[in-house]
Design an enzyme around this catalytic site. Structure first.
Site, PDB file in Angstrom:
ATOM      1  CG  HIS A 149      -1.907  -1.198   1.230  1.00  0.00           C
ATOM      2  ND1 HIS A 149      -3.180  -0.947   0.749  1.00  0.00           N
ATOM      3  CD2 HIS A 149      -1.790  -2.306   1.814  1.00  0.00           C
ATOM      4  CE1 HIS A 149      -3.728  -2.150   0.907  1.00  0.00           C
ATOM      5  NE2 HIS A 149      -2.968  -3.086   1.407  1.00  0.00           N
ATOM      6  CG  ASN A 192      -7.893  -4.442   1.145  1.00  0.00           C
ATOM      7  OD1 ASN A 192      -7.154  -3.494   1.292  1.00  0.00           O
ATOM      8  ND2 ASN A 192      -7.429  -5.689   1.126  1.00  0.00           N
ATOM      9  CG  HIS A 234      -2.222  -0.824  14.925  1.00  0.00           C
ATOM     10  ND1 HIS A 234      -2.376  -2.276  14.538  1.00  0.00           N
ATOM     11  CD2 HIS A 234      -1.793  -0.877  16.239  1.00  0.00           C
ATOM     12  CE1 HIS A 234      -1.866  -2.801  15.222  1.00  0.00           C
ATOM     13  NE2 HIS A 234      -1.471  -2.191  16.410  1.00  0.00           N
TER      14      HIS A 234
HETATM   15 FE1  HDD Z   1      -2.445  -4.925   5.534  1.00  0.00          FE
HETATM   16  C1  HDD Z   1      -0.982  -1.780   5.266  1.00  0.00           C
HETATM   17  C2  HDD Z   1      -5.482  -3.574   4.599  1.00  0.00           C
HETATM   18  C3  HDD Z   1      -3.954  -8.037   5.702  1.00  0.00           C
HETATM   19  C4  HDD Z   1       0.337  -6.151   7.166  1.00  0.00           C
HETATM   20  N1  HDD Z   1      -3.118  -3.115   4.993  1.00  0.00           N
HETATM   21  C5  HDD Z   1      -2.389  -1.922   4.747  1.00  0.00           C
HETATM   22  C6  HDD Z   1      -3.319  -0.622   4.358  1.00  0.00           C
HETATM   23  C7  HDD Z   1      -4.344  -1.459   4.251  1.00  0.00           C
HETATM   24  C8  HDD Z   1      -4.376  -2.647   4.495  1.00  0.00           C
HETATM   25  C9  HDD Z   1      -5.560  -0.371   3.690  1.00  0.00           C
HETATM   26  C10 HDD Z   1      -2.554   0.569   3.906  1.00  0.00           C
HETATM   27  C11 HDD Z   1      -3.105   1.460   5.055  1.00  0.00           C
HETATM   28  C12 HDD Z   1      -2.497   2.846   5.019  1.00  0.00           C
HETATM   29  O1  HDD Z   1      -3.170   3.577   3.850  1.00  0.00           O
HETATM   30  O2  HDD Z   1      -1.578   3.336   5.523  1.00  0.00           O
HETATM   31  N2  HDD Z   1      -4.079  -5.489   5.190  1.00  0.00           N
HETATM   32  C13 HDD Z   1      -5.217  -5.123   4.749  1.00  0.00           C
HETATM   33  C14 HDD Z   1      -6.525  -5.633   4.793  1.00  0.00           C
HETATM   34  C15 HDD Z   1      -6.011  -7.125   4.984  1.00  0.00           C
HETATM   35  C16 HDD Z   1      -4.406  -6.939   5.234  1.00  0.00           C
HETATM   36  C17 HDD Z   1      -7.869  -5.558   4.330  1.00  0.00           C
HETATM   37  C18 HDD Z   1      -6.765  -8.449   5.193  1.00  0.00           C
HETATM   38  C19 HDD Z   1      -7.857  -8.650   5.557  1.00  0.00           C
HETATM   39  N3  HDD Z   1      -1.706  -6.805   6.146  1.00  0.00           N
HETATM   40  C20 HDD Z   1      -2.529  -7.705   6.150  1.00  0.00           C
HETATM   41  C21 HDD Z   1      -1.969  -8.992   6.750  1.00  0.00           C
HETATM   42  C22 HDD Z   1      -0.800  -8.361   7.259  1.00  0.00           C
HETATM   43  C23 HDD Z   1      -0.617  -7.041   6.881  1.00  0.00           C
HETATM   44  C24 HDD Z   1      -2.204 -10.247   7.150  1.00  0.00           C
HETATM   45  C25 HDD Z   1       0.435  -8.843   8.010  1.00  0.00           C
HETATM   46  C26 HDD Z   1       0.367  -9.827   8.813  1.00  0.00           C
HETATM   47  N4  HDD Z   1      -0.745  -4.021   5.956  1.00  0.00           N
HETATM   48  C27 HDD Z   1       0.150  -4.694   6.827  1.00  0.00           C
HETATM   49  C28 HDD Z   1       1.559  -3.729   7.104  1.00  0.00           C
HETATM   50  C29 HDD Z   1       0.989  -2.277   6.395  1.00  0.00           C
HETATM   51  C30 HDD Z   1      -0.329  -2.867   5.812  1.00  0.00           C
HETATM   52  C31 HDD Z   1       2.802  -4.452   6.743  1.00  0.00           C
HETATM   53  C32 HDD Z   1       2.256  -1.636   5.486  1.00  0.00           C
HETATM   54  C33 HDD Z   1       1.958  -0.296   5.923  1.00  0.00           C
HETATM   55  C34 HDD Z   1       1.427  -0.351   7.215  1.00  0.00           C
HETATM   56  O3  HDD Z   1       0.708  -1.459   7.613  1.00  0.00           O
HETATM   57  O4  HDD Z   1       1.089   0.640   7.823  1.00  0.00           O
HETATM   58  O5  HDD Z   1       1.698  -3.694   8.347  1.00  0.00           O
END
Ligand code: HDD
Length: 695
Positions: free
Chosen positions: A78, A151, A342
């Site tokens: 993202h 999402n 978060h």
């Molecule tokens: Fe995630 C970012 C949505 C599963 C780990 N995620 C991130 C963002 C969105 C989602 C919208 C961007 C937020 C922003 O604009 O800053 N993610 C989802 C959805 C998931 C999902 C709807 C499934 C239901 N994500 C998911 C899993 C993991 C992560 C299973 C890790 C175990 N996601 C992250 C992250 C991010 C992230 C690495 C990258 C940047 C951030 O968090 O701030 O922690």
């Protein structure tokens, strides 16, 4: 180089010879970060005018040091996002379901910050890859921040967070070669997902039109994971969160997406910014699907499995509020880049379920912000700060901004009797069912059905949407270089739906399929019409843009009437001319263009009109960009309005004999009315099989 221009009243030549303003309108003086006023921001301090620069030049060093550190690590997923401020208003109290006060009091307005994103590409990538869109909302409630990090697709690729790094590594650029950026159409992605049958349902969504939205103002949003509502009595229910765009959800065609990425790689970001800037505030209805433990136990699948959705025909989505995005960020970096979401940011009355994907997320987001935002104090960055009071005994750390007072930094204490204390109304985790006492690394047997909902999704689509899914699979698998991966994927598609598999095989020109034996035979579920974008698309032009290709010599009065009719529908008219200087209308009035033809292909418009004089049509007919403009508009199934002379241009584009109900003569009020009526349907789907076959 000395400038040859004459300095204006407030401008003078600096000692470097550049034309610059010596004093700003505010009269404020330029300073360093230490507040030292700067007398010369054009020249570094040197030993003589042609000599070496001196190390003592702290002005130069401060400026360049700051510049060298102006980037932070981009999000691992993202990374490319667009943000907006706004507010949330509740119109139906959920007091009976949740203690969350922002969902109880219909008079309350809650401030929000939203960040929409693509997933796979880097921060500088294009806006229209085939990809999931992130839809993350921070509610600054009076009980603390609640982050709904969702999402635009209600299900996910994997069931357990332990697979997330594998999924993301597979879709990101391949690690040895560094490409492709921003695309799932490559071997490692299809290798991984073809070995993960649980991803089949999500793949159907990602290959559908949902993954190439028309606008960020026209996407649905979903919390994806199952959460729990808990009320004041401690009663708990499962809840799924939904966002519905008031403008209706809409998508572009794949061929448009490809071309838009070239024409305007910031297409979505610009669209969102412009809409808010012009007062056309994007709005999203907020909905919940609520069900108790017994109803959840009766579902055909496990409510903790994030690869499944609850059809709304089974559990209706209750619309309870609305979010309005009414303010652009003041600064992209400070707000959109530094915002930290978060899923564990919850308020009393909203709790987690045991969904194993969600449980893993609860660790990841805080962890990632530590490296992305450089330490534990990122909650003090203005966009992340709760709007309600925040008091505790945490202290120090990198980039601490607050200055806490007093000698007490622990609790319990007696030395700070006025210091913060626990409160019974604070966040309580309610007991939720029995946990197994054994420690296991095992997937529940209730997570085994990987194909039924994938089949349901395909069967719920309209014909055009099914065609697009076939084309998308054919495109993506056509990019796969390893035949075994293609064959394996076709094996999965054969289980999902025979016509889908047949269509993709035909488009690929292959009969080679690697048969797959599913862990559980799929069942035929009732289709869910609510999943189709086309079936529920509202007939509207609100928030859309109509491009008018204009030549010299057109009747200005008629153009005004057309504009008025377009604006009456809440749409915008954009004038496209060969030159940005515009055209001379029949009454000799000069009309400037909104876009030069070379910079505004018809892909960026929702419907088009072509108004030319005889001479103007002939001129345009010699312009390749004009021919492409018209041919693309037709090929992209757009409604085309045209006056008599413009027929010549369509003929030159090879469209003679192909005119259909979507090509409308607009020369009078009745023509304009017919055109608007048809344009509200957005596309002429019946035209599609005549201009494009899957593959
Ligand atoms: Fe995630 C970012 C949505 C599963 C780990 N995620 C991130 C963002 C969105 C989602 C919208 C961007 C937020 C922003 O604009 O800053 N993610 C989802 C959805 C998931 C999902 C709807 C499934 C239901 N994500 C998911 C899993 C993991 C992560 C299973 C890790 C175990 N996601 C992250 C992250 C991010 C992230 C690495 C990258 C940047 C951030 O968090 O701030 O922690």
């Amino acid at each position: 180089m000395p400038s040859s221009r004459t300095p204006g009243p407030k401008q003078q030549h600096g000692s470097g010879g550049e034309l610059h303003q010596k004093s700003g309108k505010s009269g404020e003086n330029l300073t360093t970060n230490q507040g030292i006023e700067i007398s010369d921001n054009q020249n570094s301090l040197k030993s003589g005018t042609r000599g070496p620069t001196l190390l003592e030049d702290f002005l130069l060093r401060e400026k360049i040091t700051h510049f060298d550190h102006e980037r932070i690590p981009e999000r691992i997923v993202h990374a490319r996002g667009s943000g907006a401020h706004g507010y949330f208003e509740l119109n139906k109290s959920l007091r009976h379901l949740t203690k969350a006060t922002f969902l109880q009091d219909t008079r309350k307005r809650t401030e929000v910050f939203v960040r929409f994103s693509t997933v796979a590409g880097g921060a500088g990538s294009v806006d229209l890859p085939r990809d999931v869109r992130g839809f993350a909302v921070k509610f600054y409630t009076d009980q603390g921040n609640f982050d709904l990090v969702g999402n635009n697709i209600p299900v996910f690729f994997i069931q357990d967070a332990v697979k997330f790094p594998d999924l993301v590594h597979s879709v990101k650029m391949e690690p040895d070669r560094g490409f492709p950026q921003n695309a799932s159409a490559h071997d490692t992605f299809w290798d991984f997902v073809s070995l993960m049958p649980e991803s089949m349902h999500m793949l159907m969504w990602v290959m559908s039109d949902r993954a190439i939205p028309r606008s960020l103002r026209m996407i649905e949003g979903f919390g994806v994971n199952t959460f729990r509502f808990v009320n004041a009595e401690g009663e708990s229910n499962f809840v799924k969160f939904h966002w519905r765009p008031v403008l209706g959800a809409a998508s572009v065609l794949w061929d448009e997406a490809v071309k838009i990425n070239g024409a305007d790689q910031d297409f979505h970001r610009r669209d969102l910014w412009k809409a808010i800037d012009s007062g056309n505030f994007p709005e999203f209805e907020f909905g919940v699907q609520v069900l108790d433990d017994r109803a959840a136990a009766e579902l055909e699948f496990d409510i903790l499995d994030a690869t499944k959705l609850i059809p709304e025909e089974m559990v209706p989505v209750q619309i309870v509020g609305k979010m309005v995005l009414d303010r652009n960020p003041d600064n992209f970096f400070a707000e959109t880049e530094q915002v930290a979401f978060h899923p564990a940011n919850l308020v009393p009355g909203i709790e987690f379920s045991d969904d194993p994907l969600l449980q893993g997320r609860l660790f990841s987001y805080l962890d990632t912000q530590l490296s992305r935002l450089g330490g534990a104090n990122f909650h003090e960055i203005p966009v992340n700060r709760p709007r309600c009071p925040m008091r505790n005994f945490q202290r120090d750390g990198m980039r601490r901004m607050d200055v806490p007072k007093g000698r007490v930094a622990y609790e319990p204490n007696s030395l700070a009797p006025d210091g913060p204390r626990e409160t019974p109304s604070g966040f309580v985790t309610h007991p939720q069912g029995d946990f197994g006492s054994e420690k296991v690394r095992e997937r529940s047997a209730t997570f085994k059905d990987h194909y039924s909902q994938a089949r349901m999704f395909f069967n719920s689509m309209s014909e055009p949407e099914q065609r697009h899914i076939v084309s998308a699979f054919a495109f993506e698998l056509g990019k796969v270089e390893t035949p075994a991966i293609r064959k394996r994927m076709l094996g999965h598609l054969a289980i999902i739906d025979k016509t889908l598999c047949g269509g993709v095989s035909k488009a690929l020109g292959t009969n080679e399929i690697d048969p797959i034996t599913p862990a559980l035979e799929p069942r035929d579920l009732a289709p869910s019409p609510a999943l189709s974008l086309i079936k529920k698309a509202p007939a509207t032009l609100r928030g859309r843009t109509i491009g008018v290709l204009l030549s010299n010599g057109v009747d200005g009065g008629f153009l005004k009437r057309l504009k008025k009719a377009i604006e009456a529908e809440g749409a915008e008219m954009a004038v496209v001319c060969r030159k940005i200087g515009g055209v001379t209308l029949s009454d000799k009035i000069k009309l400037p263009a909104d876009h030069a033809l070379s910079a505004a292909p018809s892909v960026i418009f929702d419907a088009v009109a072509i108004l030319t004089s005889d001479e103007g049509a002939n001129e345009l007919a010699e312009e390749a960009a004009a021919i492409d403009w018209v041919r693309d508009a037709f090929g992209h199934l757009k409604v085309i309005g045209l006056n008599g002379p413009s027929v010549a241009l369509l003929n030159k584009a090879g469209l003679s004999g192909m005119f259909d109900e979507g090509v409308i003569t607009i020369e009078d009020a009745a023509g304009i009315e017919a055109y608007i009526r048809m344009a509200k349907h957005q596309r002429i789907w019946d035209r599609e099989p005549k201009v494009r076959s899957p593959g």
